[in-house]
Design an enzyme around this catalytic site. Structure first.
Site, PDB file in Angstrom:
ATOM      1  N   HIS A 185      -3.582  -6.534   5.253  1.00 59.69           N
ATOM      2  CA  HIS A 185      -4.513  -7.666   5.336  1.00 59.69           C
ATOM      3  C   HIS A 185      -4.130  -8.654   6.442  1.00 59.69           C
ATOM      4  CE1 HIS A 185      -6.703  -6.517   1.765  1.00 59.69           C
ATOM      5  NE2 HIS A 185      -5.621  -6.554   1.023  1.00 59.69           N
TER       6      HIS A 185
ATOM      7  N   ASP B 199      -3.000   1.260  -5.422  1.00 55.00           N
ATOM      8  CA  ASP B 199      -3.766   0.447  -6.383  1.00 55.00           C
ATOM      9  C   ASP B 199      -5.135   1.064  -6.662  1.00 55.00           C
ATOM     10  OD1 ASP B 199      -4.090  -2.338  -3.991  1.00 55.00           O
ATOM     11  OD2 ASP B 199      -4.406  -0.180  -3.752  1.00 55.00           O
TER      12      ASP B 199
HETATM   13  N1  LIG Z   1      -5.159 -11.971  -4.474  1.00 59.10           N
HETATM   14  C1  LIG Z   1      -6.374 -11.252  -4.228  1.00 59.10           C
HETATM   15  C2  LIG Z   1      -6.161  -9.774  -4.170  1.00 59.10           C
HETATM   16  C3  LIG Z   1      -5.178  -9.381  -3.092  1.00 59.10           C
HETATM   17  C4  LIG Z   1      -5.185  -7.868  -2.881  1.00 59.10           C
HETATM   18  C5  LIG Z   1      -3.853  -7.372  -2.417  1.00 59.10           C
HETATM   19  C6  LIG Z   1      -3.863  -5.896  -2.131  1.00 59.10           C
HETATM   20  O1  LIG Z   1      -3.477  -5.068  -2.905  1.00 59.10           O
HETATM   21  N2  LIG Z   1      -4.327  -5.512  -0.964  1.00 59.10           N
HETATM   22  O2  LIG Z   1      -4.298  -4.194  -0.630  1.00 59.10           O
HETATM   23 ZN   LIG Z   2      -4.623  -3.247  -2.333  1.00 58.62          ZN
END
Ligand SMILES: NCCCCCC(=O)NO
Ligand SMILES: [Zn+2]
Length: 347
Positions: free
Chosen positions: A163, A288
């Site tokens: 991200h 995930d």
């Molecule tokens: N706090 C909001 C969700 C963050 C997603 C983190 C993640 O697993 N990105 O791949």
């Molecule tokens: Zn993720």
């Protein structure tokens, strides 16, 4: 398969994160990497090595210098604001949304926290910079192993990276390890490199870094951003821009998608990568997508991750795996190593 392990990852240990309007215990915790390491060792799955040291220039091939300089000094600036801050993680409170300027560099630390971030879910802690920087060294070392002839290598590190953009953190990410790896592969002579993001969440940072480039192909299959984080990027109509038009492929899938539907999208991404003519592959390996993940929404089962690895191996490319998400902590080791084992079995 060689694993490059970030021994400093636990220096990044957030206390809380803002999640749907309240401060909750962090999902992105040190145990995640520890469980993966334990599973690698339980299965005796190849050597685990420490990263080599690299200077910041390999990081600034991807990240803006003013952002790297900010990250390096952020914790000290946070504590300098108020000594009591030493007991609490740093969070942004204001952001330069549309109509605000982002070319200026405010003197205010709180203003710069917002200039260099996009969400309030990513605590910056006393050891975040050291952990993230060591993680970038893990990615760069994994690239070195592949460039030296290894078929694959795994950068086992946290915080994750996909991200993070050229000059912003968010989504638990600070340095974009996958983008740093892809750029290092290019700098070592690979003319065309692909980054494949299999995390549940779209790799908005990686996409943005390479969006106008034709030498790095970005493909991602992920939760539909109409309903899933990061919401504001990851749509199917994002195909690259300028020289990069056609070098970006987003395959959003609805919440609740099962492995069969997810695997069809994976096949499409791998076909596009083959058509692109990639000479090397970086995989943003988030698990995930697991049915039991507490913050995600696909329905892959642990056994499916072995098939994921086999499908990735069928691409036949030198591959650098970079650890991303996966918050079902009890299963994160099994699911991650299942991918690596499926890949290695098809070797
Ligand atoms: N706090 C909001 C969700 C963050 C997603 C983190 C993640 O697993 N990105 O791949
Ligand atoms: Zn993720």
């Amino acid at each position: 398969m060689i694993t490059i392990y970030n021994h400093h990852h636990a220096l990044h240990h957030g206390k809380v994160e803002m999640f749907r309007g309240e401060l909750v215990p962090c999902f992105e915790i040190p145990a995640r990497a520890d469980y993966v390491l334990q599973e690698l060792e339980r299965r005796n799955f190849g050597p685990v090595q420490a990263p080599s040291e690299f200077g910041n220039e390999a990081i600034t091939r991807v990240h803006a210098r003013r952002y790297v300089d900010f990250l390096a000094g952020a914790w000290d600036e946070w504590v300098a604001l108020d000594p009591a801050n030493a007991q609490r993680d740093a969070f942004p409170s204001y952001w330069p949304i549309r109509t605000f300027r982002s070319d200026v560099l405010p003197a205010s630390f709180p203003a710069r926290m917002g200039l260099f971030s996009y969400d309030a879910g990513s605590p910056l802690t006393s050891g975040t910079w050291q952990a993230a920087r060591a993680g970038a060294c893990c990615a760069l070392t994994a690239v070195q192993r592949v460039n030296a002839g290894a078929r694959s290598a795994f950068a086992l590190t946290r915080p994750p990276g996909h991200h993070a953009g050229a000059d912003f953190f968010g989504g638990y990410c600070f340095l974009n390890n996958a983008a740093i790896a892809a750029q290092a592969l290019r700098d070592a002579g690979a003319a065309r490199v692909a980054v494949l993001d299999v995390d549940f969440h779209h790799g908005n940072g990686t996409q943005a870094i390479f969006y106008d480039r034709s030498d790095v192909f970005f493909a991602s299959l992920h939760g539909d951003p109409h309903t899933e984080y990061p919401y504001y990027l990851g749509y199917a109509d994002e195909q690259g821009e300028g020289a990069g038009l056609g070098a970006n492929l987003n395959l959003p899938l609805p919440r609740g998608s099962d492995f069969a539907r997810w695997r069809e999208a994976l096949a499409r991404a791998l076909a596009a990568i083959a058509s692109f003519g990639a000479e090397a592959l970086v995989v943003s390996l988030g698990v995930d997508t697991f049915a039991g993940d507490p913050i995600s929404g696909f329905r892959l089962q642990s056994a499916d991750f072995v098939q994921v690895g086999a499908d990735l191996a069928a691409a036949g490319l030198p591959t650098v795996f970079v650890f991303e998400g996966g918050y079902a902590v009890a299963e994160v080791g099994i699911n991650t190593v299942n991918v690596l084992e499926g890949f290695a079995q098809r070797g």
